[in-house]
Design an enzyme around this catalytic site. Structure first.
Site, short mmCIF file in Angstrom:
data_model
loop_
_atom_site.label_atom_id
_atom_site.label_comp_id
_atom_site.label_asym_id
_atom_site.label_seq_id
_atom_site.Cartn_x
_atom_site.Cartn_y
_atom_site.Cartn_z
N ASP A 279 0.90 -1.39 0.00
CA ASP A 279 0.16 -0.01 0.24
C ASP A 279 0.73 1.45 0.30
OD1 ASP A 279 -1.88 1.62 0.26
OD2 ASP A 279 -2.98 0.53 1.62
C1 NOJ Z 1 -4.20 3.98 0.10
C2 NOJ Z 1 -4.96 2.98 0.02
O1 NOJ Z 1 -5.20 2.15 1.24
C3 NOJ Z 1 -5.17 2.01 -1.53
O2 NOJ Z 1 -6.52 1.02 -0.81
C4 NOJ Z 1 -5.07 3.14 -2.33
O3 NOJ Z 1 -4.44 2.37 -3.18
C5 NOJ Z 1 -4.28 3.32 -2.21
N1 NOJ Z 1 -3.73 4.53 -0.89
C6 NOJ Z 1 -3.44 4.81 -3.63
O4 NOJ Z 1 -4.41 5.27 -3.51
#
Ligand code: NOJ
Length: 746
Positions: A279
């Site tokens: 993530d």
């Molecule tokens: C953080 C989020 O938890 C995730 O789900 C997302 O894909 C990313 N940011 C990118 O935006």
């Protein structure tokens, strides 16, 4: 003339073929194709420099001043958050100009739309119609792909059992069966639309303590396997090419460095061949989690655990090459990760993806077909929670309709991400849509009531009160918007944000019937409103076509069929309040007395149960019959009921089958949804409906993660919510074994 005709034919053919190419489905290739891809990867890896290998493991997000030379040099193998067609074309060109011309993964959170917006995924779950969820993902992918995007960070398949958690709007709610069905449907849709799906967040993100985002989860192995892992499995079985690791720690180990989950389970037991992405910035966060001293150690731990791509953490890009040269990271580990990234790129056909033409890229957005799909989805996502008979509104009685709420006219419905610059059509206001459907007999007038759709300040209170006095019926559209829902927006008070409750009290005090239409990202606590509203309609921000769909439901042009994907708590103190809890030794009795498992100041039951939603017609269930074919875990159970539409309108009902095993070696949930089907019946029509369950779906996991199906008696309940009361039972026989052993069926 003939030359001109030929040119036109050529242009049309080129457009058609590029459109067809744009929609080439993404899927795992098998047999000879898969073998050829592996050989191609062998050759490529053999020709790559260490820097180029590390580049494939680096995911870089769009920023002002992004340096395209990094792509040309092979140091950036994947990008995200590019949507502007001109920038996208530059990105694609840079990849083509790199030495090895390896295509980029171009990612975006295309969660519930790109240009045409569908209801939030929680609303899509409320449709109980996986076909609609698949269609939403398909159109989302097609629009994304038209802009050059080939990878989406969706579907989120985390369980949403705690309404304080702001993120649950991206999933399918509290039930694992519904979550599995929706995870598979959305995965299929994205990939059919030409975009690689990402099942996220692996695993336990929805289990954060106290419903707080990014927080620690402690999840017993049994529950991990029974509840949190199955939706991932469903997405992978539907073909998802990638997985995203979760931010939080699970049972003490940050998911980003969880070798047991990523390598042993996902890649080992489940044989997942695709890639795992971290993530956003979660690899350097291993330092704050307290399991890495510095960035190089964080990089080593994440890679060793099984994270292939570093999303915006920059630690692979900064340190991996040096770590390999110093002998602290084996080259084979880097190459294994590179192989998985390349495998996804080639199986998905990203090397055959045509570059976009910035001049025509946007033609594919907001097509009528996409908007029709969004309308179908929005209609079925709307849940009628209460109705004293005022709905559907009839023009003859609703001559003067006051629509209140800035949200009724907000420029846009709430969207998860808002890729700047993607064109969107203005959305018809709820008042305009109602006027259109009620016709000239009615006069629909509007007051915002609050200064912005954040609902933080009252607007022209006196005018609202005056307008209410002049109305026959009030339709208030209120809810959560702005910073009150989504990622990083966990809440402890599940109230209407700001002053919206005060606005509602003014409206109720007018004595006029109030129809409250909610647009939220989670179930709110609505106990104080029970019995005081003429009708209550729940939506989870219904997307570009949402307001038109709401107007159709309010006027009866569409008969509502949405069902709650989560239990609605009576108070925050009840949480967790999911329906499939275990029995206790001291269950609540009708007397409700001390020393029973109750609250002394609140009921045990939620305000609205899971699976609940009213219709304008009346459905009845009768004549339950259960048939068991076979024995042991291969047995198949068929449950049939007669569904009757006893009312005067055509409508859809969700037939829900719940199962309980009253005696087993361990305590089993009081009931669990095992199958459902959405059925359309004409007024007065009756149909025999059969739902089928495999005995293997009746089991549970033990503390070692082994799956057990215990023979014995099972109760079944069929109806239209988790309170279903048409009851039957069956006996699952043990399959005769040569050894003649009794006991569980593993
Ligand atoms: C953080 C989020 O938890 C995730 O789900 C997302 O894909 C990313 N940011 C990118 O935006």
């Amino acid at each position: 003339m003939r030359i001109l005709l030929n040119i036109v034919c050529l242009i049309v053919a080129a457009l058609v073929s590029s459109a067809a190419r744009a929609q080439e489905p993404v899927r795992w290739r098998g047999g000879a194709q898969a073998a050829a891809i592996e050989r191609r990867i062998d050759r490529l890896i053999a020709s790559m420099t260490l820097e180029e290998k590390v580049g494939q493991l680096h995911l870089y997000g769009r920023r002002e001043g992004f340096d395209y030379a990094e792509i040309r040099a092979g140091r950036v193998g994947n990008v995200m958050n590019f949507v502007d067609p001109v920038e996208m074309a530059a990105v694609q060109k840079a990849a083509r100009e790199s030495r090895l011309k390896i295509p980029l993964l171009i990612g975006l959170d295309a969660v519930h739309g790109v240009s045409t917006y569908f209801p939030l995924p929680l609303g899509q779950a409320a449709t109980f119609n996986p076909g609609l969820a698949e269609e939403a993902a398909l159109w989302t992918a097609r629009e994304a792909r038209a802009l050059g995007i080939n990878w989406t960070f969706a579907p989120m398949v985390d369980m949403g059992r705690d309404p304080r958690w702001g993120r649950l709007l991206e999933g399918a709610g509290e039930d694992v069966h519904l979550s599995n069905v929706m995870a598979a449907a959305r995965t299929r849709g994205y990939q059919a639309g030409g975009v690689a799906a990402t099942a996220k967040h692996f695993v336990g993100y929805g289990g954060g303590e106290g419903g707080r985002d990014y927080n620690t989860a402690w999840i017993p192995v049994e529950q991990l396997h029974d509840l949190h892992l199955p939706p991932f499995r469903a997405s992978l079985d539907a073909g998802s090419l990638s997985v995203m690791a979760s931010f939080n720690s699970v049972n003490g180990v940050p998911a980003t460095a969880h070798k047991g989950m990523l390598s042993d389970l996902l890649r080992g037991s489940w044989r997942f061949r695709g890639l795992v992405v971290s993530d956003f910035g979660s690899i350097p966060e291993l330092i704050k989690h307290g399991i890495a001293r510095d960035e190089p150690e964080a990089a080593r731990k994440a890679l060793a655990a099984g994270i292939d791509i570093d999303m915006m953490g920059f630690v692979y890009a900064r340190h991996l090459a040096a770590e390999v040269r110093a002998g602290r990271v084996p080259m084979v580990q880097v190459e294994a990760a590179v192989r998985r990234v390349l495998r996804v790129k080639f199986h998905a056909g990203m090397d055959r993806m045509a570059d976009i033409d910035p001049k025509t890229a946007e033609v594919a957005l907001q097509s009528q077909a996409a908007r029709d799909a969004a309308r179908r989805n929005a209609r079925e996502s709307i849940i009628l929670l209460d109705n004293n008979g005022i709905l559907p509104l009839r023009a003859a009685q609703a001559k003067r309709v006051l629509v209140v709420g800035a949200l009724a006219r907000a420029d846009q419905e709430r969207v998860w991400t808002d890729p700047a610059g993607v064109p969107r059509r203005p959305i018809e206001g709820l008042d305009a849509a109602l006027q259109r459907l009620l016709g000239p007999v009615s006069d629909v007038f509007f007051q915002p009531g609050v200064t912005s759709y954040c609902g933080l300040e009252l607007a022209q209170r006196a005018a609202v009160i005056e307008a209410a006095a002049a109305a026959d019926v009030i339709v208030a559209k209120l809810g959560e918007d702005c910073e009150f829902m989504g990622e990083g927006a966990s809440r402890t008070r599940l109230t209407l944000p700001g002053v919206q409750d005060a606005l509602l009290e003014d409206l109720i005090a007018s004595g006029k019937p109030v129809v409250l239409v909610l647009a939220t990202g989670r179930p709110l606590v609505l106990t104080h409103l029970k019995g005081r509203l003429a009708a209550l309609v729940q939506t989870f921000h219904a997307g570009s076509e949402g307001r038109a769909a709401i107007a159709e439901v309010l006027t009866g042009a569409f008969n509502p069929s949405g069902k709650t994907p989560m239990s609605f708590p009576r108070s925050v103190g009840q949480i967790p309040v999911y329906y499939d809890h275990l029995p206790t030794g001291r269950p609540e009795t009708r007397i409700r007395q001390r020393y029973e498992s109750i609250y002394i100041d609140e009921a045990n039951q939620p305000l609205y149960p899971f699976g609940f939603g009213l219709s304008y017609t009346d459905f009845g269930f009768s004549d339950l019959a259960v048939d068991v074919a076979g024995a042991g875990r291969e047995a198949v159970i068929s449950v049939s009921v007669t569904l009757a539409n006893r009312g005067a309108r055509d409508g859809q009902e969700v037939v829900q089958l719940y199962v309980r095993q009253p005696q087993a070696s361990i305590s089993r949930p009081v009931r669990q949804l095992k199958a459902f089907d959405k059925i359309m019946l004409k007024a007065g029509e009756t149909r025999r409906v059969t739902l089928v369950v495999k005995a293997s779906d009746l089991g549970y996991h033990d503390a070692q993660g082994g799956h057990v199906v215990e023979p014995g008696r099972f109760d079944v309940f069929v109806g239209n919510s988790a309170l279903a009361d048409l009851k039957g039972d069956f006996v699952l026989a043990r399959r005769p074994s040569r050894a003649g052993q009794a006991g569980a069926l593993r």
